[in-house]
Design an enzyme around this catalytic site. Structure first.
Site, short mmCIF file in Angstrom:
data_model
loop_
_atom_site.label_atom_id
_atom_site.label_comp_id
_atom_site.label_asym_id
_atom_site.label_seq_id
_atom_site.Cartn_x
_atom_site.Cartn_y
_atom_site.Cartn_z
N SER A 176 0.84 -1.20 0.00
CA SER A 176 0.00 0.00 0.00
C SER A 176 0.87 1.24 0.00
O SER A 176 2.00 1.23 0.50
CB SER A 176 -0.91 0.02 1.23
OG SER A 176 -1.60 1.26 1.34
N TYR A 228 -1.19 -0.76 10.61
CA TYR A 228 -1.36 -1.14 9.21
C TYR A 228 -0.28 -0.52 8.35
O TYR A 228 0.34 -1.19 7.51
CB TYR A 228 -2.74 -0.72 8.72
CG TYR A 228 -3.00 -1.07 7.27
CD1 TYR A 228 -3.44 -2.34 6.92
CD2 TYR A 228 -2.80 -0.15 6.25
CE1 TYR A 228 -3.67 -2.70 5.59
CE2 TYR A 228 -3.02 -0.48 4.92
CZ TYR A 228 -3.45 -1.75 4.60
OH TYR A 228 -3.67 -2.08 3.28
#
Length: 307
Positions: A176, A228
């Site tokens: 990501s 995350y």
């Protein structure tokens, strides 16, 4: 049917993973990889959802129109197989199955599986992308579960599946853009990631983050309070390190990580600016496209991106 190519996609029962499966089936016939029938393993933790995803693919209107699937006279066959990358035994069992079923090797692995926990103690992926400066709190359970799946699970899967991939094949780890080494890290931590050369280097950084959170000192030590984001930074660094190691050992598999973009999925709570099919394009490009022999890179929008 004798399959000439074999692919395995993790976390593929919905969202980006499912879109990767369908786009592999659609794009394979016109790719340089095409040398005959393709078998794609759609893997997921939940058998019911995995098998439902296979059925959805088989009934997909666009795939039927393109005659992409073997059932419609095309090249691709889709099979479900159980896989939970947060469980090392599940990874080992799937790797053993692949080795036994395909002793000649497989061709493509896309590690897409991951989690983004939310609640009081975390930022959702949406907030990470849209409000990076919003103050939050973080707890040990979130860090441990997130890193176990997104970093350690992806690492174990990469280590387990890479030896199965034939020379000329591809391994793609979906990361990501929130794993980018930007100002959310202190300059010393950015430097430590950027200079990392081995998997141990990156894993040590993940352990440092975990220890800092346990002590309540992650901010003080230069880490963001976002498990995350850190897990994806680790995944990018780990992928780069494995690609370097693989190349030094004479390996001929191209190993890369990528950002699919801000995609409308359950993980983003239905927010985002891209459809899952749009988000699948960079992972599928890295699996099938002409990437000019590049390995160990982080990609976005089908281009190498600065980590």
């Amino acid at each position: 049917m004798a399959f000439k190519r074999v692919a395995a996609i993790t976390g593929a029962n919905k969202g980006i993973g499912l879109a990767i499966v369908r786009n592999l089936a659609l794009q394979y016939p016109s790719s340089a990889f095409n040398n005959g029938p393709l078998l794609i393993y759609l893997t997921a933790r939940d058998q019911r959802r995995g098998e439902a995803a296979v059925k959805a693919i088989q009934n997909d209107t666009q795939l039927k129109k393109a005659k992409a699937l073997a059932s419609d006279g095309g090249l691709a066959s889709i099979k479900y197989h159980s896989l939970d990358i947060s469980q090392p035994k599940s990874i080992t069992d799937f790797a053993t199955f692949l080795r036994q079923e395909h002793p000649e090797g497989i061709d493509i692995v896309v590690n897409n599986a991951g989690i983004a926990m939310d609640g009081f103690s975390t930022k959702t992926l949406h907030l990470l992308l849209t409000s990076p400066d919003l103050p939050i709190y973080i707890d040990n359970d979130v860090v441990q579960q997130t890193l176990q799946c997104n970093y350690h699970g992806t690492l174990t899967a990469t280590r387990s599946f890479l030896p199965l991939v034939r020379p000329g094949g591809r391994l793609v780890n979906v990361a990501s853009i929130v794993g980018n080494l930007n100002s959310k890290y202190s300059s010393s931590i950015r430097s430590a990631f950027a200079s990392s050369k081995t998997v141990d280097d990156v894993t040590n950084l993940m352990e440092n983050f975990t220890a800092a959170v346990k002590e309540g000192k992650e901010k003080e030590q230069g880490w963001p309070s976002a498990a995350y984001a850190v897990s994806k930074t680790g995944a990018i660094g780990m992928t780069r390190a494995i690609a370097l190691e693989h190349g030094q050992e004479g390996g001929q598999v191209l190993v890369n990580s990528c950002c699919p973009g801000y995609v409308i999925t359950d993980m983003t709570k239905g927010r985002g600016s891209l459809t899952p099919n749009q988000g699948a394009q960079t992972p599928v490009f890295l699996a099938l496209g002409d990437i000019r022999g590049k390995s160990g890179e982080f990609w976005e929008d089908q281009e190498v991106s600065q980590w």
